[in-house]
Motif scaffolding. Structure first.
Motif: not given
Length: 436
Positions: A121-130, A257-266
């Protein structure tokens, strides 16, 4: 984004990995999902891609009982020598029969369902910036498995770890929500090879990975997508890189059939660098959408991106790349290029490279090109006695070599070469003649 009806994913937080604080996180994410819903064409980043299967098909969450798999149907990534460890997931759930996780000291690899829930619970979300992405919120609310990899400072993996995600298909459309977390201590090094495979019925995979690289850490991520035409894969990867950290990513798309690949690097520490590459061989009605966003947040950081591919029949490729150089990020270097071969008059590529620069002492460039096979080069090869079909394959191999040649891990390079060769031969041929 517009508000949508909730998708029919009936799993409750109490039955998912975690508990306590994690359940609170899930409830908050579920509220966000209901408010945000599915993105549509009115969202700029989704201008070229529509999640039609999620609008027209009723999915249900997969369970461990939704499909068995025989060893012969679950191949290792061809050409790799991944003996460090292997984690196998079937329809999103761990498959112990095809997994090996015996690693040396300093390397901690577990399925996310076996991870301490309070720590999680503490670790998840710490790299997400949206906080305005409905599919990210949906993953947090409904993630049912995935893996956690932690390396102690100074730990180095001599060989890659292999992750196999296999979809068996079934009578009912299935959905699963992998969540992965990679944390590398100072000067730690790891390579992960992921193979997305499977055939059969409709499947929706909403995958999210968070990667945190401490100072001097090095992470290489490689993905080979060979999923079936009834599969929709939406992947979000968030990376935070510290001082002198290095991140390398390569993805080969030739399935789904559909691949959507999003990558955010800080890039958050001086000397941090990122290399983000992709190759694709699309045919039929396949659709592959690659989106990257790299932020140079401090001075003396580097990013380099190359995406190249072929599009045949009525397939469609999309590339949307953005490099952001923040105000204080002087002497940053950001390069980005997209090149596509259109092998049919019905094939399509949409490319949108962008630079957003707030510093004045930088070196940045971007470009995008598309076109057909060079008829002069094709004529030259045929004049030397090479049959037309083989000449086309030679030109495609040469075209893709610019991006595949950048793969640092030699075993992965062999794996990618094997997959491309398979696509260029037999029933997987993606070099068909120009449409009449």
């Amino acid at each position: 984004m517009v508000q949508n009806r909730p998708l029919p994913f009936a799993t409750t937080p109490a039955s998912l990995p975690g508990g306590g604080a994690m359940n609170d996180r899930r409830r908050d994410a579920l509220e966000a999902w209901h408010a945000l819903g599915l993105p549509d064409h009115r969202v700029e980043a989704w201008k070229y891609t529509r999640l039609k299967s999620l609008e027209d098909i009723v999915f249900r969450p997969s369970t461990p009982n939704d499909g068995a798999v025989a060893e012969g149907c679950l191949p290792a990534v061809p050409g790799t020598d991944c003996t460090a460890a292997r984690l196998t997931f079937v329809n999103g759930h761990p498959c112990a029969d095809f997994s090996t996780t015996h690693l040396s000291d300093g390397i901690h690899l577990t399925a996310i369902s076996d991870t301490d829930p309070d720590w999680l619970a503490e670790a998840l979300g710490t790299a997400i910036d949206t906080d305005d992405d409905g599919l990210v919120s949906l993953n947090t609310a409904a993630f049912d498995n995935g893996y956690v990899l932690r390396l102690d400072p100074g730990t180095r993996l001599a060989k890659p770890i292999e992750m196999t995600s296999h979809a068996t298909g079934g009578l009912e459309p299935l959905a699963w929500f992998p969540r992965n977390l990679i944390i590398l201590g100072e000067h730690a090094e790891a390579t992960i090879v992921t193979h997305e495979t499977g055939r059969g019925g409709h499947a929706f995979i909403n995958n999210l990975s968070e990667d945190r690289l401490a100072d001097g850490a090095r992470l290489r991520l490689y993905t080979i997508n060979d999923a079936g035409p009834n599969t929709t894969i939406v992947s979000n990867t968030f990376v935070r890189a510290g001082r002198n950290a290095s991140f390398e990513h390569f993805r080969l798309d030739q399935g789904a059939g559909l691949a959507r690949n999003e990558m955010t690097v800080l890039l958050e520490g001086e000397g941090a660098e990122a290399r983000i590459d992709g190759a694709y061989l699309l045919r039929g009605s396949a659709h592959a959408d690659n989106i990257t966003r790299v932020e140079h947040r401090v001075p003396n950081t580097t990013c380099d991106q190359v995406f190249k591919g072929t599009v045949d029949d009525s397939a469609r490729a999309v590339f949307q790349g953005k490099i952001v150089v923040c105000r204080d990020a002087q002497q940053s270097d950001g390069q980005m290029i997209s090149k596509t071969l259109l092998l049919s008059d019905r094939a399509e590529i949409d490319a949108k490279p962008e630079l957003e620069i707030y510093a004045d002492n930088v070196k940045c460039a971007h470009g995008a090109t598309s076109g057909k096979i060079d008829e002069t080069a094709l004529f030259y090869l045929r004049s030397r006695g090479i049959p037309e079909a083989e000449a086309r394959k030679l030109l495609v191999r040469s075209f893709l070599a610019e991006v595949t040649g950048r793969i640092a891990d030699k075993s992965v390079d062999r794996a990618v070469a094997a997959r491309i060769e398979r696509s260029l031969s037999g029933s997987g041929d993606t070099t068909g003649k120009q449409a009449a």
